[in-house]
Design a protein around this motif. Structure first.
Motif, PDB file in Angstrom:
ATOM      1  N   ASN A  75      -1.561  14.836  -5.001  1.00 34.77           N
ATOM      2  CA  ASN A  75      -0.519  14.274  -5.861  1.00 34.77           C
ATOM      3  C   ASN A  75       0.600  13.574  -5.089  1.00 34.77           C
ATOM      4  N   ALA A  76       0.910  14.048  -3.880  1.00 36.77           N
ATOM      5  CA  ALA A  76       2.060  13.499  -3.124  1.00 36.77           C
ATOM      6  C   ALA A  76       1.877  11.998  -2.899  1.00 36.77           C
ATOM      7  N   ALA A  77       2.959  11.278  -3.021  1.00 34.20           N
ATOM      8  CA  ALA A  77       2.911   9.835  -2.736  1.00 34.20           C
ATOM      9  C   ALA A  77       4.312   9.338  -2.446  1.00 34.20           C
ATOM     10  N   VAL A  78       4.341   8.205  -1.766  1.00 32.87           N
ATOM     11  CA  VAL A  78       5.604   7.541  -1.480  1.00 32.87           C
ATOM     12  C   VAL A  78       5.562   6.151  -2.107  1.00 32.87           C
ATOM     13  N   MET A  79       6.705   5.720  -2.607  1.00 33.37           N
ATOM     14  CA  MET A  79       6.812   4.331  -3.088  1.00 33.37           C
ATOM     15  C   MET A  79       7.894   3.644  -2.268  1.00 33.37           C
ATOM     16  N   THR A  80       7.496   2.666  -1.488  1.00 32.92           N
ATOM     17  CA  THR A  80       8.454   1.931  -0.649  1.00 32.92           C
ATOM     18  C   THR A  80       9.298   1.022  -1.555  1.00 32.92           C
ATOM     19  N   PRO A  81      10.426   0.513  -1.055  1.00 37.14           N
ATOM     20  CA  PRO A  81      11.369  -0.192  -1.941  1.00 37.14           C
ATOM     21  C   PRO A  81      10.783  -1.421  -2.636  1.00 37.14           C
ATOM     22  N   TYR A  82      11.326  -1.670  -3.803  1.00 42.81           N
ATOM     23  CA  TYR A  82      10.997  -2.854  -4.608  1.00 42.81           C
ATOM     24  C   TYR A  82      11.633  -4.067  -3.908  1.00 42.81           C
ATOM     25  N   LEU A  83      10.807  -5.020  -3.460  1.00 40.98           N
ATOM     26  CA  LEU A  83      11.307  -6.166  -2.682  1.00 40.98           C
ATOM     27  C   LEU A  83      10.843  -7.464  -3.322  1.00 40.98           C
ATOM     28  N   SER A  84      11.459  -8.555  -2.950  1.00 48.62           N
ATOM     29  CA  SER A  84      11.014  -9.856  -3.448  1.00 48.62           C
ATOM     30  C   SER A  84       9.554 -10.068  -3.081  1.00 48.62           C
ATOM     31  N   ARG A  85       8.809 -10.682  -3.995  1.00 48.68           N
ATOM     32  CA  ARG A  85       7.396 -10.928  -3.706  1.00 48.68           C
ATOM     33  C   ARG A  85       7.253 -11.754  -2.425  1.00 48.68           C
ATOM     34  N   PHE A  86       6.188 -11.532  -1.712  1.00 46.31           N
ATOM     35  CA  PHE A  86       5.850 -12.163  -0.432  1.00 46.31           C
ATOM     36  C   PHE A  86       6.698 -11.659   0.747  1.00 46.31           C
ATOM     37  N   THR A  87       7.553 -10.671   0.519  1.00 49.56           N
ATOM     38  CA  THR A  87       8.406 -10.210   1.629  1.00 49.56           C
ATOM     39  C   THR A  87       8.125  -8.764   2.044  1.00 49.56           C
ATOM     40  N   VAL A  88       7.174  -8.100   1.411  1.00 50.08           N
ATOM     41  CA  VAL A  88       6.926  -6.682   1.730  1.00 50.08           C
ATOM     42  C   VAL A  88       6.441  -6.580   3.182  1.00 50.08           C
ATOM     43  N   PRO A  89       7.156  -5.816   4.020  1.00 50.56           N
ATOM     44  CA  PRO A  89       6.787  -5.790   5.441  1.00 50.56           C
ATOM     45  C   PRO A  89       5.536  -4.948   5.709  1.00 50.56           C
ATOM     46  N   ALA A  90       4.904  -5.265   6.836  1.00 55.32           N
ATOM     47  CA  ALA A  90       3.687  -4.534   7.221  1.00 55.32           C
ATOM     48  C   ALA A  90       3.965  -3.038   7.326  1.00 55.32           C
ATOM     49  N   SER A  91       5.181  -2.688   7.762  1.00 54.22           N
ATOM     50  CA  SER A  91       5.485  -1.260   7.925  1.00 54.22           C
ATOM     51  C   SER A  91       5.440  -0.525   6.578  1.00 54.22           C
ATOM     52  N   ASP A  92       5.772  -1.216   5.486  1.00 57.02           N
ATOM     53  CA  ASP A  92       5.685  -0.581   4.167  1.00 57.02           C
ATOM     54  C   ASP A  92       4.229  -0.331   3.780  1.00 57.02           C
ATOM     55  N   TYR A  93       3.362  -1.300   4.138  1.00 58.90           N
ATOM     56  CA  TYR A  93       1.925  -1.087   3.887  1.00 58.90           C
ATOM     57  C   TYR A  93       1.423   0.099   4.711  1.00 58.90           C
ATOM     58  N   ALA A  94       1.867   0.159   5.968  1.00 56.14           N
ATOM     59  CA  ALA A  94       1.358   1.208   6.869  1.00 56.14           C
ATOM     60  C   ALA A  94       1.711   2.597   6.338  1.00 56.14           C
ATOM     61  N   VAL A  95       2.973   2.800   5.971  1.00 54.65           N
ATOM     62  CA  VAL A  95       3.373   4.135   5.514  1.00 54.65           C
ATOM     63  C   VAL A  95       2.734   4.447   4.162  1.00 54.65           C
ATOM     64  N   SER A  96       2.630   3.438   3.301  1.00 53.06           N
ATOM     65  CA  SER A  96       2.031   3.664   1.979  1.00 53.06           C
ATOM     66  C   SER A  96       0.566   4.039   2.102  1.00 53.06           C
ATOM     67  N   PHE A  97      -0.151   3.330   2.976  1.00 53.69           N
ATOM     68  CA  PHE A  97      -1.569   3.661   3.145  1.00 53.69           C
ATOM     69  C   PHE A  97      -1.732   5.039   3.771  1.00 53.69           C
ATOM     70  N   GLN A  98      -0.879   5.369   4.748  1.00 50.91           N
ATOM     71  CA  GLN A  98      -1.027   6.671   5.399  1.00 50.91           C
ATOM     72  C   GLN A  98      -0.808   7.811   4.405  1.00 50.91           C
ATOM     73  N   VAL A  99       0.272   7.723   3.629  1.00 43.55           N
ATOM     74  CA  VAL A  99       0.625   8.837   2.721  1.00 43.55           C
ATOM     75  C   VAL A  99      -0.248   8.828   1.467  1.00 43.55           C
ATOM     76  N   ASN A 100      -0.467   7.647   0.880  1.00 48.73           N
ATOM     77  CA  ASN A 100      -1.056   7.568  -0.464  1.00 48.73           C
ATOM     78  C   ASN A 100      -2.574   7.428  -0.465  1.00 48.73           C
ATOM     79  N   ALA A 101      -3.141   6.985   0.652  1.00 48.49           N
ATOM     80  CA  ALA A 101      -4.594   6.789   0.675  1.00 48.49           C
ATOM     81  C   ALA A 101      -5.261   7.593   1.795  1.00 48.49           C
ATOM     82  N   ILE A 102      -4.741   7.469   3.033  1.00 51.07           N
ATOM     83  CA  ILE A 102      -5.432   8.129   4.149  1.00 51.07           C
ATOM     84  C   ILE A 102      -5.280   9.650   4.066  1.00 51.07           C
TER      85      ILE A 102
END
Ligand SMILES: NC(=O)c1ccc[n+]([C@@H]2O[C@H](COP(=O)([O-])OP(=O)(O)OC[C@H]3O[C@@H](n4cnc5c(N)ncnc54)[C@H](OP(=O)(O)O)[C@@H]3O)[C@@H](O)[C@H]2O)c1
Length: 232
Positions: free
Chosen positions: A90-117
């Motif tokens: 159940n645990a998950a993280v939601m990184t901040p709501y940002l303008s489209r096309f600006t989401v940094p790679a680091s947000d993908y990295a932490v989201s994938f680690q916590v929410n998928a991996i």
């Protein structure tokens, strides 16, 4: 479905959906392993469940940290003697709501680690034992989020988790180990925020449906908690 005496790990049990799921499993007689980032986060819940007579163990891990994830898996195996019956990712993280096309790679990295991996590695660690013993229920909490590129890291990580579940269906076919997805609906939790339309309590009873399935129900389906919620 009688799940008394089953041992269940609920990740992110300190608040929101996880806290409610943990309470509901304890009400049905399960032994609970409660996870959050610090054991203090589940102290109040653990005390409450123990008072009700439940057997409870608290574990802590920052799921963004792969070493902490490995330690968590080892600790849970130790606590349950290698016999986990119910895995509620159940645990998950939601990184901040940002303008489209600006989401940094680091947000993908932490989201994938916590929410998928992290959920995938917990599945990898405990599903083989469930298959050996012939019973298990795994629930991976996903999201109905759609068309919000401002939250792309979160939504892509949930899509990866959905894919893990889908591609494991043939492996689980014909067994009594079921793995399904739960969409809790948009809830007024810390993650969902104050503008969400649904009370967090509305996640029940739907959140338990994928735990209480008969073998014939199979794996790989999406259950929507709001389909089971009582509407005012
Ligand atoms: N709320 C919604 O509207 C909504 C909608 C769709 C899907 N969902 C999904 O429902 C699930 C539960 O969400 P919620 O709304 O109940 O969230 P929440 O109230 O914010 O609770 C999140 C839980 O996850 C844990 N957690 C967060 N980041 C973590 C990390 N890096 N490592 C380890 N644990 C971490 C937290 O532990 P700590 O107490 O230690 O921080 C907490 O127990 C999530 O999978 C979420 O994606 C929620």
């Amino acid at each position: 479905m009688d799940i008394q005496q089953k041992t269940a790990l609920v990740t992110g049990a300190s608040r929101g959906v996880g806290m409610r799921v943990a309470r509901a499993l304890a009400d049905r007689g399960c032994h609970l392993i409660l996870h959050s980032r610090n054991t203090a986060g589940t102290d109040a819940l653990a005390a409450q469940l123990k008072k009700q007579g439940a057997r409870v163990h608290q574990v802590a891990a920052e799921l963004a940290d792969p070493d902490a994830l490995e330690s968590l898996i080892a600790e849970v195996k130790d606590v349950c003697g290698g016999k986990l019956d119910i895995l509620y990712n159940n645990a998950a993280v939601m990184t901040p709501y940002l303008s489209r096309f600006t989401v940094p790679a680091s947000d993908y990295a932490v989201s994938f680690q916590v929410n998928a991996i992290a959920p995938a590695k917990l599945c990898d660690a405990f599903i083989p034992g469930m298959l050996e013993r012939g019973w298990g229920r795994v629930v991976n909490v996903t999201s109905g989020i759609a068309d919000q590129p401002e939250l792309m890291a979160y939504s892509c990580s949930k899509a990866a988790l959905d894919r893990y579940v889908r591609d494991m269906v043939p492996t689980l076919k014909g067994t009594n180990v079921l793995m399904n997805l739960l969409d809790p609906g948009w809830l007024r939790t810390d993650l969902g925020g104050p503008d969400a339309p649904n009370d967090p309590d509305s996640v029940l009873p739907g959140a338990l449906v994928p735990v209480l399935l008969d073998q014939e129900a199979g794996s790989g389906k999406l259950y929507r908690a709001q389909d089971y919620a009582q509407k005012p």
